[in-house]
Design an enzyme around this catalytic site. Structure first.
Site, mmCIF file in Angstrom:
data_model
loop_
_atom_site.group_PDB
_atom_site.id
_atom_site.type_symbol
_atom_site.label_atom_id
_atom_site.label_comp_id
_atom_site.label_asym_id
_atom_site.label_seq_id
_atom_site.Cartn_x
_atom_site.Cartn_y
_atom_site.Cartn_z
ATOM 1 N N HIS A 1 -4.810 -3.379 -0.425
ATOM 2 C CA HIS A 1 -5.084 -4.500 0.491
ATOM 3 C C HIS A 1 -6.391 -5.201 0.107
ATOM 4 C CE1 HIS A 1 -2.849 -1.847 3.591
ATOM 5 N NE2 HIS A 1 -2.073 -2.891 3.413
ATOM 6 N N LYS B 1 6.954 -0.364 12.693
ATOM 7 C CA LYS B 1 6.795 1.065 12.418
ATOM 8 C C LYS B 1 5.704 1.661 13.312
ATOM 9 C CE LYS B 1 4.423 -0.736 8.384
ATOM 10 N NZ LYS B 1 4.512 -1.050 6.988
ATOM 11 N N ARG C 1 4.408 -5.801 -4.254
ATOM 12 C CA ARG C 1 4.290 -4.680 -5.174
ATOM 13 C C ARG C 1 5.520 -4.559 -6.070
ATOM 14 N NH1 ARG C 1 2.636 -0.964 -0.306
ATOM 15 N NH2 ARG C 1 3.896 -2.645 0.543
ATOM 16 N N SER D 1 -0.142 2.398 2.421
ATOM 17 C CA SER D 1 -0.810 3.159 3.488
ATOM 18 C C SER D 1 -0.044 4.455 3.749
ATOM 19 C CB SER D 1 -0.865 2.337 4.774
ATOM 20 O OG SER D 1 -1.588 1.151 4.571
HETATM 21 P P1 ADP Z 1 3.232 -4.693 6.705
HETATM 22 O O1 ADP Z 1 3.660 -3.594 7.614
HETATM 23 O O2 ADP Z 1 3.111 -6.026 7.374
HETATM 24 O O3 ADP Z 1 3.968 -4.768 5.391
HETATM 25 P P2 ADP Z 1 1.042 -3.496 5.282
HETATM 26 O O4 ADP Z 1 -0.269 -3.113 5.801
HETATM 27 O O5 ADP Z 1 1.936 -2.405 4.773
HETATM 28 O O6 ADP Z 1 1.723 -4.334 6.410
HETATM 29 O O7 ADP Z 1 0.865 -4.568 4.130
HETATM 30 C C1 ADP Z 1 0.285 -5.823 4.365
HETATM 31 C C2 ADP Z 1 0.493 -6.688 3.153
HETATM 32 O O8 ADP Z 1 -0.222 -6.147 2.056
HETATM 33 C C3 ADP Z 1 1.942 -6.779 2.692
HETATM 34 O O9 ADP Z 1 2.163 -8.078 2.183
HETATM 35 C C4 ADP Z 1 2.029 -5.753 1.598
HETATM 36 O O10 ADP Z 1 3.051 -6.039 0.681
HETATM 37 C C5 ADP Z 1 0.648 -5.901 0.980
HETATM 38 N N1 ADP Z 1 0.225 -4.698 0.276
HETATM 39 C C6 ADP Z 1 0.118 -3.440 0.754
HETATM 40 N N2 ADP Z 1 -0.275 -2.577 -0.207
HETATM 41 C C7 ADP Z 1 -0.422 -3.320 -1.342
HETATM 42 C C8 ADP Z 1 -0.772 -3.009 -2.701
HETATM 43 N N3 ADP Z 1 -1.039 -1.777 -3.087
HETATM 44 N N4 ADP Z 1 -0.825 -4.039 -3.585
HETATM 45 C C9 ADP Z 1 -0.518 -5.298 -3.193
HETATM 46 N N5 ADP Z 1 -0.154 -5.649 -1.938
HETATM 47 C C10 ADP Z 1 -0.106 -4.678 -1.032
#
Ligand code: ADP
Length: 163
Positions: A17, A41, A92, A130
């Site tokens: 992030h 989730k 990703r 995460s």
């Molecule tokens: P959500 O539940 O909305 O997907 P996340 O916290 O999992 O929320 O992710 C928020 C954003 O950050 C999403 O667009 C996700 O694809 C991106 N993201 C999460 N981890 C990574 C990573 N390792 N590299 C690039 N983008 C990421």
């Protein structure tokens, strides 16, 4: 340059992030990180905890964003109320694409003036989520290459495992 909102669960914030935030900061004039209060989730951390961790992680990494907020309800409504022209998301793998594609088209339908912008993950974080961080830490593993120190500490507390 347009103003952007980077929304997500951030449960907790990771280097994946933070990498997106750092890069988006260079593209947009003004970036708000928006923490979804009730994602579909179940979350480990409360909205207030996720916000606190995001702020602490940004500080630890020396990354300045204009604001970290929590929000509920429709993403486009949050973007509108903060005067955002763009929504930033990270991509990703193929698995992200399908969902993001659907969301982006739906959001465009709801708010044609707000553009979704996707930043490709950096190679080193392409596997990082995460969920994987929580899984590793709960089993007592070292997550120091995945999250800032302050996040690792909080995870150790939450799971009652050694820091
Ligand atoms: P959500 O539940 O909305 O997907 P996340 O916290 O999992 O929320 O992710 C928020 C954003 O950050 C999403 O667009 C996700 O694809 C991106 N993201 C999460 N981890 C990574 C990573 N390792 N590299 C690039 N983008 C990421």
């Amino acid at each position: 340059m347009p103003k952007a909102l980077y929304p997500g669960s951030f449960d907790p914030i990771t280097y994946g992030h933070l990498d997106i935030i750092e890069r988006a900061e260079k593209i947009f004039d003004d970036l708000i990180v928006g923490i979804v209060e009730n994602p579909r989730k179940e979350t480990l951390f409360s909205p207030a905890e996720r916000k606190e961790l995001a702020l602490a992680a940004l500080e630890e990494e020396g990354i300045g964003v204009s604001k970290v907020i929590t929000f509920d309800g429709l993403l486009v409504n949050c973007a509108k109320s903060h005067d955002r022209e763009s929504i930033v998301r990270g991509l990703r793998a193929n698995s992200d694409f399908e969902y993001e594609f659907q969301m982006a088209l739906t959001n465009r339908d709801l708010a044609p003036n707000i553009e979704s912008v996707f930043l490709m993950t950096s190679g080193e974080y392409s596997f990082l989520s995460s969920s994987i961080v929580k899984e590793v830490k709960e089993l007592g593993g070292d997550v120091s290459t995945f999250v800032p120190r302050v996040v690792e500490k909080k995870l150790a507390e939450k799971f009652s495992v050694p820091d």
